[in-house]
Design an enzyme around this catalytic site. Structure first.
Site, PDB file in Angstrom:
ATOM      1  N   LYS A 264       0.841  -1.200   0.000  1.00 57.91           N
ATOM      2  CA  LYS A 264       0.000   0.000   0.000  1.00 57.91           C
ATOM      3  C   LYS A 264       0.875   1.248   0.000  1.00 57.91           C
ATOM      4  O   LYS A 264       2.010   1.197   0.474  1.00 57.91           O
ATOM      5  CB  LYS A 264      -0.848   0.024   1.281  1.00 57.91           C
ATOM      6  CG  LYS A 264      -1.981  -0.969   1.318  1.00 57.91           C
ATOM      7  CD  LYS A 264      -2.783  -0.803   2.599  1.00 57.91           C
ATOM      8  CE  LYS A 264      -3.937  -1.799   2.645  1.00 57.91           C
ATOM      9  NZ  LYS A 264      -4.965  -1.546   1.623  1.00 57.91           N
ATOM     10  N   ARG A 338     -10.445 -11.291   2.142  1.00 57.90           N
ATOM     11  CA  ARG A 338     -11.310 -12.339   1.574  1.00 57.90           C
ATOM     12  C   ARG A 338     -10.629 -13.704   1.632  1.00 57.90           C
ATOM     13  O   ARG A 338     -11.299 -14.732   1.727  1.00 57.90           O
ATOM     14  CB  ARG A 338     -11.713 -11.947   0.149  1.00 57.90           C
ATOM     15  CG  ARG A 338     -10.553 -11.785  -0.790  1.00 57.90           C
ATOM     16  CD  ARG A 338     -10.919 -11.033  -2.064  1.00 57.90           C
ATOM     17  NE  ARG A 338     -10.968  -9.581  -1.868  1.00 57.90           N
ATOM     18  CZ  ARG A 338     -11.235  -8.707  -2.842  1.00 57.90           C
ATOM     19  NH1 ARG A 338     -11.494  -9.125  -4.070  1.00 57.90           N
ATOM     20  NH2 ARG A 338     -11.260  -7.425  -2.592  1.00 57.90           N
TER      21      ARG A 338
HETATM   22  N1  BES Z   1      -8.072  -3.562   4.419  1.00 58.81           N
HETATM   23  C1  BES Z   1      -8.227  -3.215   3.054  1.00 58.81           C
HETATM   24  C2  BES Z   1      -9.509  -2.442   2.765  1.00 58.81           C
HETATM   25  C3  BES Z   1      -9.566  -1.027   3.282  1.00 58.81           C
HETATM   26  C4  BES Z   1      -9.073   0.017   2.523  1.00 58.81           C
HETATM   27  C5  BES Z   1     -10.194  -0.756   4.472  1.00 58.81           C
HETATM   28  C6  BES Z   1      -9.192   1.300   2.980  1.00 58.81           C
HETATM   29  C7  BES Z   1     -10.302   0.534   4.918  1.00 58.81           C
HETATM   30  C8  BES Z   1      -9.808   1.564   4.184  1.00 58.81           C
HETATM   31  C9  BES Z   1      -8.259  -4.461   2.166  1.00 58.81           C
HETATM   32  O1  BES Z   1      -7.526  -5.533   2.625  1.00 58.81           O
HETATM   33  C10 BES Z   1      -7.702  -4.056   0.853  1.00 58.81           C
HETATM   34  O2  BES Z   1      -6.573  -3.667   0.820  1.00 58.81           O
HETATM   35  N2  BES Z   1      -8.510  -4.125  -0.199  1.00 58.81           N
HETATM   36  C11 BES Z   1      -8.102  -3.734  -1.484  1.00 58.81           C
HETATM   37  C12 BES Z   1      -8.660  -4.722  -2.474  1.00 58.81           C
HETATM   38  C13 BES Z   1      -8.115  -4.552  -3.866  1.00 58.81           C
HETATM   39  C14 BES Z   1      -6.655  -4.939  -3.893  1.00 58.81           C
HETATM   40  C15 BES Z   1      -8.906  -5.431  -4.799  1.00 58.81           C
HETATM   41  C16 BES Z   1      -8.617  -2.325  -1.768  1.00 58.81           C
HETATM   42  O3  BES Z   1      -9.742  -2.025  -1.366  1.00 58.81           O
HETATM   43  O4  BES Z   1      -7.895  -1.533  -2.334  1.00 58.81           O
HETATM   44 ZN    ZN Z   2      -5.468  -5.410   1.973  1.00 55.92          ZN
END
Ligand code: BES
Ligand code: ZN
Ligand code: ZN
Length: 484
Positions: A264, A338
């Site tokens: 990230k 997931r």
């Molecule tokens: N924990 C994150 C989702 C999240 C993002 C929660 C921002 C709260 C605030 C999750 O594990 C994630 O990173 N999801 C990705 C999925 C994508 C790679 C398909 C996302 O939402 O960017």
């Molecule tokens: Zn994630």
């Protein structure tokens, strides 16, 4: 905090401040203060406060007039937020001995519960690790002044205390930084709670998960020095239930989400300590359920891992075999929630759950779609959805349903495995839900994406900054109201 019902006249109550609700349709101002209404200084609107000092005839040092909006539409949820805001208003002024007048027509167990919840939730601050607590005066006492009223009111007080303290327990877990709250520590906290409340608990360790075949979860945790934990909490009612229902609550417990190799950006990455708020909600709800003793058995299942990167971490393109036997191509290691939930859902089914509800800070996409005021809701069963709507409406927790459908499943096709773990940007919250649905299968299931509602970036009038403890009350109420 000392908490009780006071069956006295409001004028005789001793307190730093006595909260009086001020509705739009009529005034409850004490005698002599009516001009405040006439000049428009007070209108009875929500979030409006006026502090009156040394009101003649009252023992309380101050009266806090708290705007409550139109009486016609006043729901017990409005009482919860009004009291929470009032308590925070008073705490900011170092006034810690608080009482409130509950109008006679609101003297019901439901309203007593809501007022109690408001006081306890409003009192919570995320300052545990600050050396200086000078700006936070915790409430010393909260008294609800009722005119007579039934025995049921004591029950309302007890219920409100259980729900709000359980929600604060979940909030405290959510606020803990990832260096202090690892999967092992989260499991320890769940275990301690289970011992205190007398419910069953089992923690599956890495070896056990390997033996069972939880390849999807283990792929996520392999990059971390912190071992994973699968937390299983079990509540059984004292009397054998009439029906066959076994409710499963599943919560995402990623104690920190760096994104893994699909790392990230640095900006706001600190917030990924909240990525275990789904698990915190389930653990908090199981505490409330243990104390409320609903008539059905409930199992809480929280897969917990740390999503890190390093030479042992899972790579994009890796293929893992889940507990269900389905193979998954991990195209993005940041879609880890997931992956751990897939195995937890299958495990919940193996434990005999007949209905499943999961909570997860699953996607940034749900925040784009709904912002921070509604939890994303997905459902495969109308009867379960109906029960869930009743519970959330009663608790004032807002949800918004998004669609599921085979057309979205197309986006998850993999060239090399049964399913891919990402489906592209479009409809990101929905494809994440479709991924989970693949594992929930025919079991009636609800998925709640709390990425936008699990924490407040800034404090609100009624709620401190940090983890919100969203879903704790709704989960507990879903179980408590369940009749087969
Ligand atoms: N924990 C994150 C989702 C999240 C993002 C929660 C921002 C709260 C605030 C999750 O594990 C994630 O990173 N999801 C990705 C999925 C994508 C790679 C398909 C996302 O939402 O960017
Ligand atoms: Zn994630
Ligand atoms: Zn995550």
């Amino acid at each position: 905090m000392e908490l009780r019902l006071d069956r006295k006249s409001p004028t005789e109550v001793e307190a730093d401040a006595l909260i009086v609700l001020e509705f739009e349709e009529f005034s409850s101002l004490p005698k002599g203060y009516e001009p405040m209404r006439e000049v428009g200084e007070l209108k009875g609107k929500p979030k409006e406060f006026a502090l009156l000092h040394h009101v003649p005839g009252y023992h309380a040092h101050r009266i806090l007039m708290a705007g409550a909006g139109p009486k016609q539409k006043f729901h017990s949820s409005d009482l919860r937020t009004t009291i929470a805001s009032a308590v925070r208003f008073l705490k900011a002024r170092h006034l810690g001995n608080v009482a409130m007048v509950l109008p006679e027509d609101l003297s019901t167990p439901e309203h007593v519960s809501a007022a109690t919840e408001g006081a306890i939730l409003g009192d919570f601050e995320c300052d545990r690790l600050k050396s200086d607590h000078a700006d936070d005066t915790p409430l010393g006492s909260f008294h609800i002044v009722v005119d007579g009223g039934s025995d049921g009111l004591e029950q309302g007080l007890k219920r409100g205390r259980i729900l709000a303290e359980s929600q604060n327990f979940a909030r405290a877990l959510g606020n803990e930084p990832a260096n202090l709250l690892t999967p092992t520590v989260l499991a320890d906290r769940a275990q301690a709670m289970a011992r205190e409340t007398g419910i069953g608990v089992e923690i599956l360790d890495e070896a056990r998960m390997l033996e069972l075949g939880m390849g999807s979860l283990l792929g996520v945790s392999q990059g971390s020095a912190e071992p994973p934990a699968m937390i299983v909490l079990r509540y059984e009612p004292k009397h054998a239930p009439a029906g066959k229902t076994r409710l499963g609550l599943v919560g995402k417990g990623v104690t920190f989400d760096t994104g893994g190799i699909s790392i990230k950006p640095a900006d706001k990455m600190d917030q990924m300590k909240f990525d275990m708020c789904g698990a915190a909600a389930v653990i908090g709800a199981m505490r409330a359920i243990a104390l409320l003793e609903p008539p059905i058995p409930v199992i809480g299942i929280c897969p917990s891992v740390e999503n890190m990167l390093g030479s042992k971490a899972q790579r994009p393109g890796d293929i893992v075999t889940s507990l269900s036997g389905k193979t998954i191509e991990v195209l993005n290691t940041d879609a880890e929630g997931r992956l751990i939930l897939a195995d937890a859902i299958t495990y919940a089914q193996q434990l005999g759950c007949t209905h499943l509800v999961d909570a997860a800070t699953l996607t940034g996409a749900v925040v784009v779609a709904l912002g921070h005021h509604h939890t994303g809701l997905f459902a495969t069963d109308d009867a379960l959805l109906d029960r869930w709507k009743h519970a959330t409406e009663h608790e004032g927790e807002r949800m918004w349903q998004l669609p599921l459908g085979p057309e979205y499943r197309e986006q998850l096709k993999s060239g090399y495995a049964d399913i891919a773990n990402i489906g592209g940007r479009d409809g990101g919250a929905i494809t994440a839900a479709m991924f989970l649905k693949e594992f929930a299968g025919e079991t009636p299931w609800i998925h709640l994406d709390i990425a936008g509602t699990a924490w407040n970036e800034k404090s609100k009038p009624d709620l401190a900054e940090g983890a919100t403890g969203v879903l704790v009350r709704s989960f507990a109420t879903l179980a408590a109201n369940w009749r087969d």
